[in-house]
Design an enzyme around this catalytic site. Structure first.
Site, short mmCIF file in Angstrom:
data_model
loop_
_atom_site.label_atom_id
_atom_site.label_comp_id
_atom_site.label_asym_id
_atom_site.label_seq_id
_atom_site.Cartn_x
_atom_site.Cartn_y
_atom_site.Cartn_z
N SER A 137 0.79 -1.23 0.00
CA SER A 137 0.00 0.00 0.00
C SER A 137 0.82 1.28 0.00
O SER A 137 0.28 2.36 -0.24
CB SER A 137 -0.93 0.02 1.21
OG SER A 137 -1.91 -0.96 1.07
N LYS A 139 0.62 3.44 -2.95
CA LYS A 139 -0.51 4.36 -3.15
C LYS A 139 -0.07 5.82 -3.14
O LYS A 139 -0.68 6.66 -3.80
CB LYS A 139 -1.57 4.12 -2.06
CG LYS A 139 -2.29 2.78 -2.22
CD LYS A 139 -3.11 2.40 -0.99
CE LYS A 139 -3.80 1.07 -1.20
NZ LYS A 139 -4.40 0.51 0.02
N TYR A 192 -2.70 -2.17 -10.52
CA TYR A 192 -2.70 -1.91 -9.08
C TYR A 192 -1.90 -2.98 -8.33
O TYR A 192 -1.06 -2.68 -7.48
CB TYR A 192 -4.15 -1.85 -8.57
CG TYR A 192 -4.27 -1.84 -7.07
CD1 TYR A 192 -4.07 -0.67 -6.35
CD2 TYR A 192 -4.57 -3.01 -6.37
CE1 TYR A 192 -4.16 -0.65 -4.97
CE2 TYR A 192 -4.66 -3.00 -4.99
CZ TYR A 192 -4.47 -1.83 -4.29
OH TYR A 192 -4.55 -1.83 -2.92
N TYR A 196 -4.82 4.06 7.92
CA TYR A 196 -6.17 3.50 8.01
C TYR A 196 -6.93 4.10 9.17
O TYR A 196 -6.83 5.31 9.41
CB TYR A 196 -6.11 1.97 8.09
CG TYR A 196 -5.30 1.39 6.96
CD1 TYR A 196 -5.62 1.69 5.63
CD2 TYR A 196 -4.21 0.56 7.19
CE1 TYR A 196 -4.88 1.17 4.58
CE2 TYR A 196 -3.46 0.04 6.13
CZ TYR A 196 -3.81 0.35 4.83
OH TYR A 196 -3.09 -0.17 3.81
N VAL A 215 0.98 -3.79 3.96
CA VAL A 215 0.89 -5.09 4.63
C VAL A 215 2.13 -5.96 4.45
O VAL A 215 2.27 -6.99 5.09
CB VAL A 215 -0.32 -5.94 4.18
CG1 VAL A 215 -1.61 -5.43 4.76
CG2 VAL A 215 -0.39 -6.03 2.67
#
Lengths: 326, 326, 326, 326
Positions: B74, B77, B198, B249, B267
């Site tokens: 992630s 991103k 992605y 998050y 992760v």
């Protein structure tokens, strides 16, 4: 003058910037609506607008309706949180209130009941009612009011009895929240007493000027112009962070990106904004957007942030220059 | 050395601080768990831990497993968002993705389906998949990979084919999100192509050192050590703000208060943290907490932030001193 | 005897069926727990169990603790709804309360606040509090109590003052619901009065025998054994349908499939079940399952429904035979 | 004639009742809208309306557009459920799909993702897709089609290829649901195959007459007019109950109260309704209300239910009379 972040700026330049910000705010006022959920609030003038900017040296630059009094409403949540942090310490406070932004409307019960068993943060009603409960018995209303007066450098601040009574008569949603908190063991049995203190703090009357001073006090880490320290630096650090992530309800994220200043709004039309270490800004504009924030606040603060180069992550060019000389 | 925010710090002092941070991270590793939703990720060593700190002058201070490669997941991103902002401009990007923190778990469909009709922000899966869709056809995977290599000053970065294939075979939840986005008109018809891009970006392999460099690039507003500019200052400003409000998050708010640094986790166990204008930090620790963040990240960054005085709202004492001399 | 739906059944057979049902209920009691959210309720005996079955001719078949008194709790919602329907008419009642099954727990605020702006149905707390508000001023508690006594053929029914006081002191969640209803304009200003009436009705004490009679009264469309009509057929038709779709909280659907009888439970351990036109069943078993229903209710009623052939959609073979002879 | 529940009714009386029902349906058609989410469905005539009533003796009473073919859509869910129950047994089916009414819109992901980890019931898309997955490999489409033809006494039933292809091209929301189900382990890896079977069953073309026959087959516990048994009584009992509690999406509760007949609707404009043991009703009216149900269905069925005395809990006076004679 040292207002802008790391660059010199003349008084004339600043006045021009303030005027343009005011003009941009005025322009969007017709898109907003005065809060009417409480009859007394509905009496506000939707065309009113005032901006006050307080610099490090204590000077105020004012434009528009900066001396009109209005109720502080949710902006009180910042000072109440600061008081609770000083009185109980960070751990005890955040045992009962979380510090996560909430993607819901400012008084939503959903997160509280479904996602978490705690108020998501101290800037929404459930969180602020919990904070008020923490203050009960530790400080009287008068003592708390004294702190508000100091933080805002506004010794004449008083609560508006008409608004207070009007809110107490239209309290059903906050009462629902408070009893739900009690049912979850987050509020103790002094529910009605807590609601009264919370509502009374919301009804304290400020001006755009007092909010600008409040912003400056926070920007200076709790130090007043006379050198007196009302809050510790750590308390102010927490408050600024939470204002940044949670201060504008479910528009906080957008505000952080576009304006980049810790800011808190109230349905009375007030807005306080903090350029850390540099500037405090107070705005009065009772015409609100659909999220309950002063509708003029976005355009005004976005413009000021850019022109004065005070966005949180804007490069500090003056400082950089100095550091590069090392 | 100019690592700490406004105060001199010796190399010896910094090494001591790094060692203590590492020790604190090590201590909590047993509380975490390696991600297992994808078999390949489950093979990681839960005891691994590495911290790399990159200073303004480009020096890296490393401790632990800082050269082990792992998938960026992630953290990609952030770079994807920066690319989309450069290619399409802020308005076009935020027409399709919102920028509000989400009070839900990182891959929740609730907000998307119930509250808003847009992904809440580009740091959760729905938002990042939408961003990937924006990049499709504008840049090839190889071109994007080149940008990743530059930003991380890591020219050998490659994707991990085993992880990529493993993720493609366990993609049902992301596929559900992507088709839901298509049903709402946010994704165009290239759903499978988007998911592949992605996922491929998530499978790029970095080290704690490359993440520290990535942090430094962001801290320096997109400028590399060699002076080359990969991104504009405005793009980096947006990315830093969104990392701060949404990067961890539904623990982002707590992280902002306690650590006060824009941070993004993956992760795979990676963490990149940015002390604006000062320091980039990269961490590798595949033992994750229940929110999917590296479990050691909190204690390490909280300690570093305090000792190096780099919390967002910490007073810049050295700078203050200079300004007071004016 | 005409107990079973369309077939002759001997008293001996019925006694055997009752005994086996009781045995099956007894067996699962250890899986349940007595409600403890109110101290007074926590005093109940988790091993208690009683079943009473009332046939068309008024005969009762009892087994176990059928004479022990306990508070009626949520079963009162059925009679309150019937009263409101008679007093205000269907349209006025369902303007303020919906009649949709709710997929949430029995006292959830989510549906009320997020999905609909009305209580989902009169069998959950929010709906029943709204119904109580409708009765206020139209009937005194004593008059309502008289109706309860008639419906249950139990002239000695009284409220349990200890439970009533205990509930009034632990009312925070219902109070939250009531004030939320007020904030939405569904409850008028008599919030506390409404809560008191609602709670007092919940504290009326019944036995399994009185509940069986109540079931029979509903099965006979509001007609008592002495021929007196307490409610109209249309009112009973509505109540039976709503008991079927909403009476067992978020296990109503499963119950309808497996048992196929309009049924309502209460946290006091009571259960009333209606085999339309044939049988009324009352159960007492304070050991509850995780949804707040008597844990023995499922096995007992599933068995009785099958053996007595009284499932809603079970073919009426005896009747069929007669019709075919036409 | 034995149409009405327990009373004689003449053909003339029945024709009058049908005409008045038709008139009432026609009256509300302008309030509805044809489904347009799939281009092919948008071509339907919003003014079309047909009612077919099938009596125990097999006679059909038709009025309006009862021979026009349209796609069965969600009504197929009832037959698919019945097939799964026969093939796998109740326990295996309800391990993967729940049987609780859902308070959400018919294709909502919320309940699935947040409240439960299973589809709430087999009448919503997530549940029916799961049921289709159960049928895969056990029966071919052709074999299933044969069952549909029998149940509807309509040997010429075929799927509409244009609608099928149109739906397959606009499947993103169902695809999202299906992959979410896969991610939760409820669907196996044959996701696309499942979606194809599900969509193909939805595209089978029926008439109001075939739906009336389908209703009659269910009313007669799975027995066709020729005496052949397609389903067992237990399977039909379950299907009727679930149609009653869940058949009309989040208007099922209201429908159960006002109409009192197990009913299922489809976005193609079809509606099947079952008066247990007595009558099957089929309606065609592609003008839909805001919940996706045929807008004329409510007024028509409410009227028929009252006039023919077939509400689930209406007293069966003729039968009563007979029983009293015993």
């Amino acid at each position: 003058m040292g207002i802008a972040n790391g660059k010199e700026i003349s008084t004339k330049q600043l006045c021009d910037i303030m005027e343009e910000a005011y003009r941009r705010g005025k322009e969007v006022l017709p898109q907003g609506k005065v809060a009417t959920y409480i009859p007394e609030l509905g009496k506000a003038d939707p065309g009113a607008l005032g901006i006050s900017l307080c610099a490090r040296d204590g000077w105020h630059f004012n434009i528009g309706d900066t001396n009109r009094r209005f109720t502080i409403q949710s902006i009180s949540k910042v000072i109440s949180l600061a008081l609770a942090l000083e009185l109980l310490g960070m751990d005890k406070v955040f045992e009962r209130v979380d510090m996560e932004p909430s993607g819901e409307a400012f008084n939503s019960l959903i997160d509280l009941d479904l996602i978490s068993n705690h108020p998501m943060n101290p800037m929404i009603n459930s969180g602020a009612i919990t904070v008020a409960n923490m203050l009960l018995g530790k400080m009287s209303f008068e003592e708390i009011q004294d702190v508000f007066r100091k933080v805002c450098e506004d010794p004449e601040m008083e609560s508006n009895e008409a608004v207070f009574r009007s809110e107490m008569q239209n309290l059903s949603r906050n009462r629902a929240i408070a009893y739900l908190l009690q049912s979850k063991g987050i509020l103790d049995d002094r529910v009605e007493e807590t609601l009264e203190l919370y509502t009374r703090l919301c009804s304290l009357q400020v001006t755009a000027v007092s909010l600008a001073s409040m912003g400056m006090t926070i920007a200076m880490d709790g130090k007043l112009g006379n050198g007196e320290s009302v809050f510790t630096g750590r308390t102010m650090e927490i408050c600024k962070t939470i204002m940044l992530t949670c201060g504008m309800y479910d528009r906080s994220g957008r505000f952080a990106v576009k304006v980049g200043l810790p800011t808190k709004s109230g349905v009375g039309g007030g807005l306080v904004s903090v350029a850390d270490n540099h500037v405090g800004i107070g705005i009065y504009g009772p015409a609100l957007d659909d999220k309950g924030n002063c509708v003029a606040g976005g355009p005004i603060l976005e413009y000021l942030s850019r022109e004065l180069q005070i966005h949180l992550f804007q490069k500090n060019t003056y400082v950089d220059r100095m550091m590069e000389q090392r």
